[in-house]
Design a protein around this motif. Structure first.
Motif, PDB file in Angstrom:
ATOM      1  N   HIS A  10       0.795  -1.238   0.000  1.00 56.64           N
ATOM      2  CA  HIS A  10       0.000   0.000   0.000  1.00 56.64           C
ATOM      3  C   HIS A  10       0.824   1.282   0.000  1.00 56.64           C
ATOM      4  CE1 HIS A  10      -2.792  -2.779   2.400  1.00 56.64           C
ATOM      5  NE2 HIS A  10      -3.395  -2.610   1.237  1.00 56.64           N
ATOM      6  N   VAL A  11       2.184   1.208   0.003  1.00 60.72           N
ATOM      7  CA  VAL A  11       2.906   2.481   0.131  1.00 60.72           C
ATOM      8  C   VAL A  11       2.796   3.331  -1.132  1.00 60.72           C
ATOM      9  CG1 VAL A  11       4.531   1.811   1.937  1.00 60.72           C
ATOM     10  CG2 VAL A  11       5.161   1.510  -0.442  1.00 60.72           C
ATOM     11  N   ALA A  12       2.592   2.709  -2.298  1.00 63.49           N
ATOM     12  CA  ALA A  12       2.516   3.510  -3.531  1.00 63.49           C
ATOM     13  C   ALA A  12       1.358   4.509  -3.442  1.00 63.49           C
ATOM     14  CB  ALA A  12       2.360   2.596  -4.742  1.00 63.49           C
ATOM     15  N   GLU A  13       0.199   4.057  -2.986  1.00 65.83           N
ATOM     16  CA  GLU A  13      -0.948   4.970  -2.841  1.00 65.83           C
ATOM     17  C   GLU A  13      -0.669   6.010  -1.753  1.00 65.83           C
ATOM     18  OE1 GLU A  13      -3.414   5.799  -4.463  1.00 65.83           O
ATOM     19  OE2 GLU A  13      -4.835   6.730  -3.088  1.00 65.83           O
ATOM     20  N   GLN A  14       0.019   5.596  -0.684  1.00 60.77           N
ATOM     21  CA  GLN A  14       0.387   6.565   0.356  1.00 60.77           C
ATOM     22  C   GLN A  14       1.251   7.674  -0.245  1.00 60.77           C
ATOM     23  OE1 GLN A  14       3.448   5.469   3.152  1.00 60.77           O
ATOM     24  NE2 GLN A  14       2.464   6.567   4.836  1.00 60.77           N
ATOM     25  N   GLY A  47      10.490   8.501  -0.546  1.00 63.67           N
ATOM     26  CA  GLY A  47       9.147   7.969  -0.783  1.00 63.67           C
ATOM     27  C   GLY A  47       8.883   7.731  -2.255  1.00 63.67           C
ATOM     28  N   GLY A  48       7.877   8.409  -2.806  1.00 63.80           N
ATOM     29  CA  GLY A  48       7.531   8.267  -4.220  1.00 63.80           C
ATOM     30  C   GLY A  48       8.383   9.131  -5.137  1.00 63.80           C
ATOM     31  N   GLY A  49       9.228   9.977  -4.570  1.00 66.59           N
ATOM     32  CA  GLY A  49      10.215  10.707  -5.367  1.00 66.59           C
ATOM     33  C   GLY A  49       9.738  12.022  -5.963  1.00 66.59           C
ATOM     34  N   SER A  50       8.541  12.490  -5.597  1.00 68.46           N
ATOM     35  CA  SER A  50       8.034  13.709  -6.243  1.00 68.46           C
ATOM     36  C   SER A  50       8.913  14.923  -5.944  1.00 68.46           C
ATOM     37  CB  SER A  50       6.590  13.980  -5.824  1.00 68.46           C
ATOM     38  OG  SER A  50       6.516  14.137  -4.418  1.00 68.46           O
ATOM     39  N   VAL A  62      20.599  15.430  -7.890  1.00 66.95           N
ATOM     40  CA  VAL A  62      19.838  15.017  -6.714  1.00 66.95           C
ATOM     41  C   VAL A  62      20.175  13.578  -6.338  1.00 66.95           C
ATOM     42  CG1 VAL A  62      17.520  14.774  -5.736  1.00 66.95           C
ATOM     43  CG2 VAL A  62      17.975  16.547  -7.444  1.00 66.95           C
ATOM     44  N   LEU A  63      20.392  13.371  -5.042  1.00 66.53           N
ATOM     45  CA  LEU A  63      20.487  12.029  -4.476  1.00 66.53           C
ATOM     46  C   LEU A  63      19.221  11.797  -3.659  1.00 66.53           C
ATOM     47  CD1 LEU A  63      22.083   9.435  -3.813  1.00 66.53           C
ATOM     48  CD2 LEU A  63      23.091  10.674  -1.866  1.00 66.53           C
ATOM     49  N   ALA A  64      18.427  10.786  -4.059  1.00 64.48           N
ATOM     50  CA  ALA A  64      17.214  10.422  -3.324  1.00 64.48           C
ATOM     51  C   ALA A  64      17.492   9.124  -2.583  1.00 64.48           C
ATOM     52  CB  ALA A  64      16.041  10.242  -4.282  1.00 64.48           C
ATOM     53  N   THR A  65      17.356   9.139  -1.255  1.00 66.62           N
ATOM     54  CA  THR A  65      17.635   7.942  -0.461  1.00 66.62           C
ATOM     55  C   THR A  65      16.363   7.471   0.220  1.00 66.62           C
ATOM     56  OG1 THR A  65      18.169   9.152   1.556  1.00 66.62           O
ATOM     57  CG2 THR A  65      19.974   8.744   0.016  1.00 66.62           C
ATOM     58  N   ASP A  70      12.429   1.729  -4.159  1.00 65.54           N
ATOM     59  CA  ASP A  70      11.881   1.198  -5.412  1.00 65.54           C
ATOM     60  C   ASP A  70      10.773   2.073  -5.994  1.00 65.54           C
ATOM     61  OD1 ASP A  70      12.537  -0.347  -3.178  1.00 65.54           O
ATOM     62  OD2 ASP A  70      11.747  -2.182  -4.014  1.00 65.54           O
ATOM     63  N   HIS A  71      10.216   2.981  -5.196  1.00 61.84           N
ATOM     64  CA  HIS A  71       9.080   3.774  -5.668  1.00 61.84           C
ATOM     65  C   HIS A  71       9.510   5.091  -6.302  1.00 61.84           C
ATOM     66  CE1 HIS A  71       6.207   1.029  -3.809  1.00 61.84           C
ATOM     67  NE2 HIS A  71       7.089   0.944  -2.831  1.00 61.84           N
ATOM     68  N   VAL A  72      10.820   5.345  -6.345  1.00 57.94           N
ATOM     69  CA  VAL A  72      11.305   6.586  -6.957  1.00 57.94           C
ATOM     70  C   VAL A  72      11.624   6.298  -8.427  1.00 57.94           C
ATOM     71  CG1 VAL A  72      13.005   8.441  -6.871  1.00 57.94           C
ATOM     72  CG2 VAL A  72      12.332   7.259  -4.751  1.00 57.94           C
ATOM     73  N   PRO A  73      10.849   6.844  -9.362  1.00 59.00           N
ATOM     74  CA  PRO A  73      11.143   6.584 -10.778  1.00 59.00           C
ATOM     75  C   PRO A  73      12.438   7.275 -11.195  1.00 59.00           C
ATOM     76  CG  PRO A  73       8.936   7.550 -10.483  1.00 59.00           C
ATOM     77  CD  PRO A  73       9.669   7.696  -9.184  1.00 59.00           C
ATOM     78  N   PRO A  74      13.115   6.744 -12.235  1.00 58.00           N
ATOM     79  CA  PRO A  74      14.347   7.386 -12.683  1.00 58.00           C
ATOM     80  C   PRO A  74      14.068   8.740 -13.348  1.00 58.00           C
ATOM     81  CG  PRO A  74      13.786   5.498 -14.087  1.00 58.00           C
ATOM     82  CD  PRO A  74      12.782   5.527 -12.982  1.00 58.00           C
ATOM     83  N   ALA A  75      15.076   9.580 -13.356  1.00 61.29           N
ATOM     84  CA  ALA A  75      14.976  10.892 -14.035  1.00 61.29           C
ATOM     85  C   ALA A  75      16.389  11.371 -14.297  1.00 61.29           C
ATOM     86  CB  ALA A  75      14.234  11.892 -13.161  1.00 61.29           C
ATOM     87  N   PRO A  76      16.580  12.252 -15.282  1.00 60.65           N
ATOM     88  CA  PRO A  76      17.911  12.837 -15.495  1.00 60.65           C
ATOM     89  C   PRO A  76      18.393  13.550 -14.231  1.00 60.65           C
ATOM     90  CG  PRO A  76      16.425  13.365 -17.311  1.00 60.65           C
ATOM     91  CD  PRO A  76      15.578  12.726 -16.249  1.00 60.65           C
ATOM     92  N   ARG A  77      19.673  13.450 -13.958  1.00 65.08           N
ATOM     93  CA  ARG A  77      20.338  14.110 -12.820  1.00 65.08           C
ATOM     94  C   ARG A  77      19.929  13.542 -11.470  1.00 65.08           C
ATOM     95  NH1 ARG A  77      19.158  17.873 -16.401  1.00 65.08           N
ATOM     96  NH2 ARG A  77      17.175  18.350 -15.403  1.00 65.08           N
TER      97      ARG A  77
END
Ligand SMILES: C[S@@+](CC[C@H](N)C(=O)[O-])C[C@H]1O[C@@H](n2cnc3c(N)ncnc32)[C@H](O)[C@@H]1O
Length: 255
Positions: A10-14, A47-50, A62-65, A70-77
């Motif tokens: 359920h974390v994706a919806e969270q 979290g979801g990486g927004s 950006v470093l997202a930890t 797994d819920h952070v989609p890839p993006a440039p930089r």
């Protein structure tokens, strides 16, 4: 790994609800800092990486930890790293900006983690901490007294579950003081509350919490019938509450 109150399911919806409810506050505050292309930014417990995506879209590196990255989609930089901020090291004096939203409340080691985040900042670098204080979220309107009391019971039981997992639900009000204690200067809190109506992102998040925490809420004394009734109250157009207080706090590492 440290104990975390929310299960993986359920974390994706969270994350979707959190982004819809709180990104406007977070982005408005980050915009005031003035993110520059080439800045090194860290989003802890992304979290979801927004937020990490918003920073990367402005040209930051950006470093997202997260312990569950797994819920952070890839993006440039954008670099995504599985990382437990309690146990795993961070580089010293590396980042122009560190952002952390709704993570420190979950960590009994939050003061030590805060000092670690300050050490990761370059001299003059910014820390933005976005946190709730759940202790103020009164119901204003409800279909009837029973519905209002049920909502209050649900909030109280949810807080008791949080307490049992070492969550400080009121930590938002302590964030500014903790940041001063960790050596930051120019500490500047902003305080936001929202009206919570059926269908608003914060209420969707709360309704989702009845599913996410179902087993723990039942163990703490609620029944499935009560949880169904809580969902009905939250979906009722006559329901209106004040959101928890959101604190968005800036501080800078001394030069
Ligand atoms: C309530 S969510 C907030 C997510 C995101 N910051 C937001 O506001 O949308 C808390 C996040 O912190 C992460 N987390 C929990 N404990 C952590 C730890 N010890 N180190 C790093 N991340 C952690 C969880 O996996 C989750 O993604």
């Amino acid at each position: 790994m440290t104990t975390y109150v929310f299960d993986r399911a359920h974390v994706a919806e969270q994350h979707r609800c959190l982004a819809a409810a709180y990104d406007p506050v977070t982005f408005g505050r980050l915009a005031r800092i003035g993110i520059r292309p080439g800045w090194r930014c860290l989003d802890v417990g992304a979290g979801g990486g927004s937020v990490a995506h918003w920073l990367a879209a402005r040209g930051a590196k950006v470093l997202a930890t997260d312990v569950q990255p797994d819920h952070v989609p890839p993006a440039p930089r954008l670099t995504v790293l599985r990382h437990d901020v309690v146990c795993d090291p961070l580089p010293e004096a590396e980042f122009d900006l560190v952002h952390v939203r709704l993570v420190l409340r979950h960590l009994p080691e939050r003061d030590a983690v805060l000092r670690k985040l300050v050490s990761a900042l370059k001299p003059g670098g910014w820390l933005q901490v976005d946190e709730f204080d759940n202790s103020y979220s009164p119901v204003l309107l409800a279909p009837d007294r029973r519905a209002a009391e049920l909502y209050e019971t649900f909030l109280a039981v949810k807080e008791s579950v949080f307490d049992a997992f070492g969550v400080d639900g009121a930590w938002g009000r302590k964030a500014a003081g903790a940041m001063v204690g960790a050596g930051l200067v120019d500490v500047d809190p902003r305080v936001v509350v929202h009206p919570w109506r059926a269908g608003s992102p914060g209420v969707r998040l709360l309704a989702h919490t009845t599913h996410m925490l179902r087993d723990k809420l039942i163990a703490a004394g609620m029944t499935d019938e009560q949880l169904v009734a809580v969902r009905e109250v939250l979906a009722d157009s006559r329901f209106l509450a004040t959101s928890p207080v959101v604190y968005s706090v800036h501080g800078r590492r001394p030069v």
